[in-house]
Design an enzyme around this catalytic site. Structure first.
Site, PDB file in Angstrom:
ATOM      1  N   TYR A 219      20.469   4.698 -17.583  1.00 16.03           N
ATOM      2  CA  TYR A 219      21.547   4.009 -18.288  1.00 16.03           C
ATOM      3  C   TYR A 219      21.151   2.675 -18.908  1.00 16.03           C
ATOM      4  O   TYR A 219      22.016   1.925 -19.333  1.00 16.03           O
ATOM      5  CB  TYR A 219      22.741   3.828 -17.338  1.00 16.03           C
ATOM      6  CG  TYR A 219      23.267   5.162 -16.854  1.00 16.03           C
ATOM      7  CD1 TYR A 219      23.837   6.061 -17.748  1.00 16.03           C
ATOM      8  CD2 TYR A 219      23.149   5.538 -15.520  1.00 16.03           C
ATOM      9  CE1 TYR A 219      24.295   7.291 -17.320  1.00 16.03           C
ATOM     10  CE2 TYR A 219      23.616   6.772 -15.087  1.00 16.03           C
ATOM     11  CZ  TYR A 219      24.187   7.642 -15.992  1.00 16.03           C
ATOM     12  OH  TYR A 219      24.639   8.866 -15.568  1.00 16.03           O
ATOM     13  N   GLU A 276      19.456  19.922  -9.038  1.00 18.28           N
ATOM     14  CA  GLU A 276      20.898  19.843  -8.829  1.00 18.28           C
ATOM     15  C   GLU A 276      21.629  20.244 -10.100  1.00 18.28           C
ATOM     16  O   GLU A 276      21.049  20.268 -11.187  1.00 18.28           O
ATOM     17  CB  GLU A 276      21.317  18.440  -8.404  1.00 18.28           C
ATOM     18  CG  GLU A 276      21.061  17.357  -9.431  1.00 18.28           C
ATOM     19  CD  GLU A 276      21.504  15.984  -8.939  1.00 18.28           C
ATOM     20  OE1 GLU A 276      22.479  15.901  -8.180  1.00 18.28           O
ATOM     21  OE2 GLU A 276      20.872  14.993  -9.339  1.00 18.28           O
ATOM     22  N   GLY A 282      27.343  12.675 -17.816  1.00 20.34           N
ATOM     23  CA  GLY A 282      27.711  11.473 -18.548  1.00 20.34           C
ATOM     24  C   GLY A 282      27.964  11.743 -20.019  1.00 20.34           C
ATOM     25  O   GLY A 282      27.384  12.651 -20.626  1.00 20.34           O
TER      26      GLY A 282
END
Length: 322
Positions: A219, A276, A282
């Site tokens: 991010y 996963e 996002g």
């Protein structure tokens, strides 16, 4: 239901991913407004006490549908999904059962591995036990069972500075979580595949400049190079896309999901491991699903609408993994 719609964009929350959720939610809200939809922004709140007002906020908004832009607990683990089910409110992304399973890395393995999905082996360990001995030969990875965005992930190597065994006062996830999932470290490359509707979009390779694709690398602008599409052999790319789509289907994901992989490029297809499946990927400017959407010709606004359309019963995309 044909548009324009009244969409409540649900964001915020009190997980460690609150800032990411707020960025995702604002991006979704602005895109919908630009396309002529009515939007109500709903912040779940920064604490559980604030979150108790969510039913009243949703009743007051009375939207056609909720766009769930929450990340982490309680927006990604089935809690909010169950609330909206009880209230009879339609919402985007996966439902209660899928969310409960997918956020828990152990339950995900139990659901997918019997169907042939390649995932690393692993074990649940008490964090205190790490101060006595290593649970696995080094290098190995420890991570929280039910956190996303690489929150709390530590790679324990023979050359690292965690100690032998790990020092009790050493900073790491063992200080924040009573239990952790320990897995063998898979050497190689970091890759990811987004699924939208019933189609795997493409493969992206992630090259963090700091050596590990952690929360900050995900991010912070400029900290990770995205190679989209990834420069990998076609058979490996097609295999990853097929695994991502099969995992999406087996877990019962809706809307969009993102499957994260490690690939040992010395082993060919045998070196591919699913880490996963993220049911609430996002939607920030640096996020991977919008990037892959652009690659197949969907701009950000069209991607958001496609996710909503599937939740309203209009198939988003067809075409399988091709």
């Amino acid at each position: 239901m044909s548009g324009p719609w009244h969409v409540a964009v649900l964001m915020g929350g009190w997980s460690s991913e609150r800032p990411v959720s707020l960025m995702s939610g604002e991006g979704v809200a602005k895109a919908l407004e630009a396309r002529g939809h009515r939007v109500t922004r709903v912040d779940l709140g920064a604490t559980p006490a604030e979150g108790r007002d969510l039913p009243a906020k949703l009743i007051a908004a009375s939207p056609d549908i909720v766009f769930n832009a929450l990340h982490g607990v309680p927006g990604e683990d089935g809690t909010v999904q169950g609330l909206m089910d009880v209230m009879g409110i339609r919402y985007t992304h996966s439902g209660l059962t899928t969310s409960v399973i997918a956020i828990d890395k152990v339950l995900t393995k139990q659901a997918l591995v019997p169907h042939g999905i390649p995932m690393p082996g692993g074990m649940i360990v008490k964090s205190d036990s790490l101060f006595e001995k290593d649970p696995l030969p080094r290098p190995y990875v420890v991570k929280p069972v039910n956190e996303g965005s690489s929150v709390g992930v530590a790679i324990v190597t023979a050359e690292g500075n965690y100690g032998h065994p790990i020092g009790r006062e050493t900073v790491g996830p063992w200080q924040d979580f009573e239990e952790l999932l320990a897995e063998p470290f898979i050497r190689g490359r970091e890759l990811t595949v987004a699924v939208l509707g019933d189609r795997a979009l493409c493969v992206t390779e992630l090259k963090p400049k700091g050596g590990f694709y952690d929360f900050d690398s995900k991010y912070t602008d400029g900290m990770t190079e995205h190679i989209c599409p990834a420069q990998v052999p076609d058979d490996v790319a097609q295999y990853m896309m097929a695994v991502a789509l099969q995992s999406h289907r087996l877990l019962g994901c809706k809307g969009t999901s993102r499957s994260d992989f490690r690939w040992d490029d010395t082993q060919g297809i045998e070196g591919v491991f699913l880490l996963e499946v993220n049911t609430q990927p996002g939607m920030t400017p640096l996020s991977l699903v919008p990037e892959q959407g652009r690659y197949i010709g969907l701009d950000y606004g069209a991607l958001v609408e496609a996710i909503i359309e599937e939740a309203l019963g209009v198939p988003a995309l067809a075409g399988g993994a091709a």
